[in-house]
Design a protein around this motif. Structure first.
Motif, mmCIF file in Angstrom:
data_model
loop_
_atom_site.group_PDB
_atom_site.id
_atom_site.type_symbol
_atom_site.label_atom_id
_atom_site.label_comp_id
_atom_site.label_asym_id
_atom_site.label_seq_id
_atom_site.Cartn_x
_atom_site.Cartn_y
_atom_site.Cartn_z
ATOM 1 N N GLN A 187 0.835 -1.217 0.000
ATOM 2 C CA GLN A 187 0.000 0.000 0.000
ATOM 3 C C GLN A 187 0.864 1.259 0.000
ATOM 4 N N VAL A 188 0.377 2.295 -0.636
ATOM 5 C CA VAL A 188 1.031 3.608 -0.544
ATOM 6 C C VAL A 188 -0.053 4.633 -0.208
ATOM 7 N N GLU A 189 0.200 5.431 0.831
ATOM 8 C CA GLU A 189 -0.744 6.510 1.158
ATOM 9 C C GLU A 189 -0.207 7.816 0.619
ATOM 10 N N VAL A 190 -1.097 8.663 0.158
ATOM 11 C CA VAL A 190 -0.651 9.973 -0.312
ATOM 12 C C VAL A 190 -1.368 11.049 0.500
ATOM 13 N N ALA A 191 -0.669 12.137 0.729
ATOM 14 C CA ALA A 191 -1.255 13.289 1.427
ATOM 15 C C ALA A 191 -0.672 14.538 0.789
ATOM 16 N N PHE A 261 0.743 19.986 9.429
ATOM 17 C CA PHE A 261 0.320 18.638 9.833
ATOM 18 C C PHE A 261 1.297 17.605 9.316
ATOM 19 N N PHE A 262 1.300 16.473 10.001
ATOM 20 C CA PHE A 262 2.117 15.338 9.617
ATOM 21 C C PHE A 262 1.262 14.518 8.635
ATOM 22 N N PRO A 263 1.867 13.881 7.620
ATOM 23 C CA PRO A 263 1.048 13.199 6.607
ATOM 24 C C PRO A 263 0.073 12.164 7.171
ATOM 25 N N THR A 264 0.365 11.601 8.352
ATOM 26 C CA THR A 264 -0.570 10.611 8.906
ATOM 27 C C THR A 264 -1.648 11.252 9.795
ATOM 28 N N ALA A 321 -2.808 11.606 20.769
ATOM 29 C CA ALA A 321 -1.863 12.528 21.419
ATOM 30 C C ALA A 321 -1.079 13.350 20.403
ATOM 31 N N SER A 322 -0.689 12.724 19.270
ATOM 32 C CA SER A 322 0.111 13.483 18.285
ATOM 33 C C SER A 322 -0.731 14.603 17.659
ATOM 34 N N ALA A 323 -2.029 14.381 17.516
ATOM 35 C CA ALA A 323 -2.897 15.430 16.962
ATOM 36 C C ALA A 323 -2.950 16.610 17.945
ATOM 37 N N ILE A 324 -3.000 16.288 19.239
ATOM 38 C CA ILE A 324 -3.035 17.361 20.248
ATOM 39 C C ILE A 324 -1.707 18.124 20.254
#
Ligand SMILES: C[S@@+](CC[C@H](N)C(=O)[O-])C[C@H]1O[C@@H](n2cnc3c(N)ncnc32)[C@H](O)[C@@H]1O
Length: 435
Positions: A187-191, A261-264, A321-324
């Protein structure tokens, strides 16, 4: 005993589901037909059988319906990324609106006002996607899954993706074919952000030195940040030098905001629609300056910062937590840290029943809805207004009925077409206390 489905069938389409799929009956069996509209007679290829239903796609249409249009994309209908490109856009919107109103009516909730749908770009809107990767007869395919199948579509582009990401598909297939382990990359995710994009390669085997070199060259040529992910999301690591500066960004010029933002990280997929949604949500609060607003399921602070920029005192809560961390960083970057506080909370947990005084609540929960504490929040917080952003009409309706039982009315509701040509329904509902 269930009979094996035939490969091809001729059917007359009786209706269309809220998922945009045509419905026919053959000897009491339901046949779902992608790319088919009510009133049409179609010849369909049966792709699989699920719970006694046959899932298929129309290959030939002998009597096209009036609402049929030529799909803009040549990979439609085989590609499962879109469900409704064959249906006139106005009718797509009617179908989504009807679904929303049907769900509300099923739980006895009547909105006072149904706003006209808010529409944005119909193509090249999508900033995020998860592509499957498959090696078929020596050829690497990278694309969305095919409809009703786990196969990967043969596609060299996508009209719903933002252009910088869509352009990467064909070179990405060539890159993966040149790596030592193409069959170990599922799989490859793109953002994509406003000015830069990222790829996250899920890999089941470590990349070799030459692989890393090829990825570095690819990242440089296509100006994209490349990451590898060997396990859970915590294992995401930079693969290219550009990814050592991992952040992507997007702006909300209506409030003079810039987000990193971080890609994830979770971010809204359609940035043009996001601006309209944020505006509508902020304007739905009739709160005075300095009033406290809770932003529940706040992610990286997408709504919180716009509320804070409008002079409200915001408390954002979110389980990741990373979103916060990102929400706090974004508040600082935008000099709004004095107006926002953020905390990590699992809002479904019984420990989160009492969130303190909360006359104003904005919530943008996941598909599963606001969760079991909703009733207590509005009771204990003496809540006057709830602005509810939803990606699921079913959970929105269920939560709306809780709020109505607690003395609220659904002052207005409206569709925001965040995902044109798909069956996704994004909604903004404004609830005001009646008693
Ligand atoms: C639809 S997103 C909205 C994010 C944000 N409002 C935005 O516009 O970018 C839903 C958010 O809910 C968070 N979430 C999911 N389950 C949660 C829970 N049980 N408690 C708190 N947050 C949760 C997710 O991590 C995600 O950030």
């Amino acid at each position: 005993m269930r009979s094996k489905p035939p490969k091809l069938i001729d059917v007359s389409i009786e209706s269309i589901g809220s998922d945009g799929i045509g419905v026919a009956k053959v000897e009491n069996r339901t046949v779902r037909v992608k790319n088919a509209l009510p009133g049409e007679s179609v010849s369909a290829r049966v792709l699989r059988s699920r719970k006694g239903e046959w899932l298929s796609e129309a290959l030939e249409v002998s009597r096209p319906a009036r609402l049929r249009v030529d799909p803009p994309c040549s990979y439609y209908p085989r590609c499962g990324g879109c469900a409704m490109q064959h249906l006139a856009y106005d009718s797509q919107i009617e179908l989504k609106q009807q679904r929303l109103l049907d769900e509300l009516s099923a739980v006895g909730v009547q909105p006072l006002v149904v706003d006209p749908a808010t529409l944005g770009p119909r193509l090249n809107y999508r900033t995020k996607a998860r592509f499957g990767v498959r090696l078929v007869d020596g050829q690497v395919l990278v694309g969305f899954r095919e409809s009703f199948s786990s196969r990967v579509s043969r596609m060299d582009g996508c009209l719903t993706l933002v252009a910088p990401v869509a352009r990467l598909l064909a070179p990405l297939q060539r890159l993966i074919a040149a790596l030592s382990c193409p069959d170990r990359i599922p799989q490859v995710e793109v953002a994509a952000g406003d000015g830069s994009s990222a790829l996250i390669f899920r890999h089941l085997e470590a990349f070799t030195e030459p692989d890393q070199q090829l990825i570095e060259e690819f990242a440089h040529t296509h100006q994209v940040k490349c990451f590898g992910q060997s396990g859970s999301v915590a294992t995401v690591r930079p693969l290219s030098a550009s990814a050592r500066m991992p952040y992507l960004g997007y702006g909300n010029p209506d409030y003079g905001l810039h987000f990193q933002f971080f890609p994830t990280d979770f971010t809204q997929v359609n940035l043009a629609m996001n601006r309209m949604l944020v505006n509508a949500a902020v304007n739905a609060f009739k709160a005075g300056p300095g009033e406290r607003v809770l932003d529940l399921f706040c992610g990286i602070g997408n709504f919180s910062l716009a509320l804070a920029a409008s002079g409200l005192q915001v408390e954002g809560l979110e389980s990741v937590a990373s979103a916060i961390d990102r929400a706090r960083e974004n508040a600082l970057r935008n000099r709004l840290d004095g107006w926002c506080e953020f905390a990590v909370r699992d809002l479904y947990d019984p420990a989160c029943q009492d969130l303190g005084r909360a006359p104003y609540i904005l919530m943008d929960p996941p598909r599963s809805g606001a969760g079991p504490n909703l009733q207590r929040w509005v009771q204990l917080g003496a809540t006057e207004r709830v602005v509810y952003v939803s990606c699921s009409p079913t959970s929105f309706a269920a939560d709306a009925s809780v709020l109505v039982r607690e003395g609220f009315e659904l002052e207005r509701v409206g569709l925001f077409d965040m995902f044109p040509h798909t069956a996704h329904v994004e909604t903004l509902g404004v609830f005001a206390r009646r008693w």
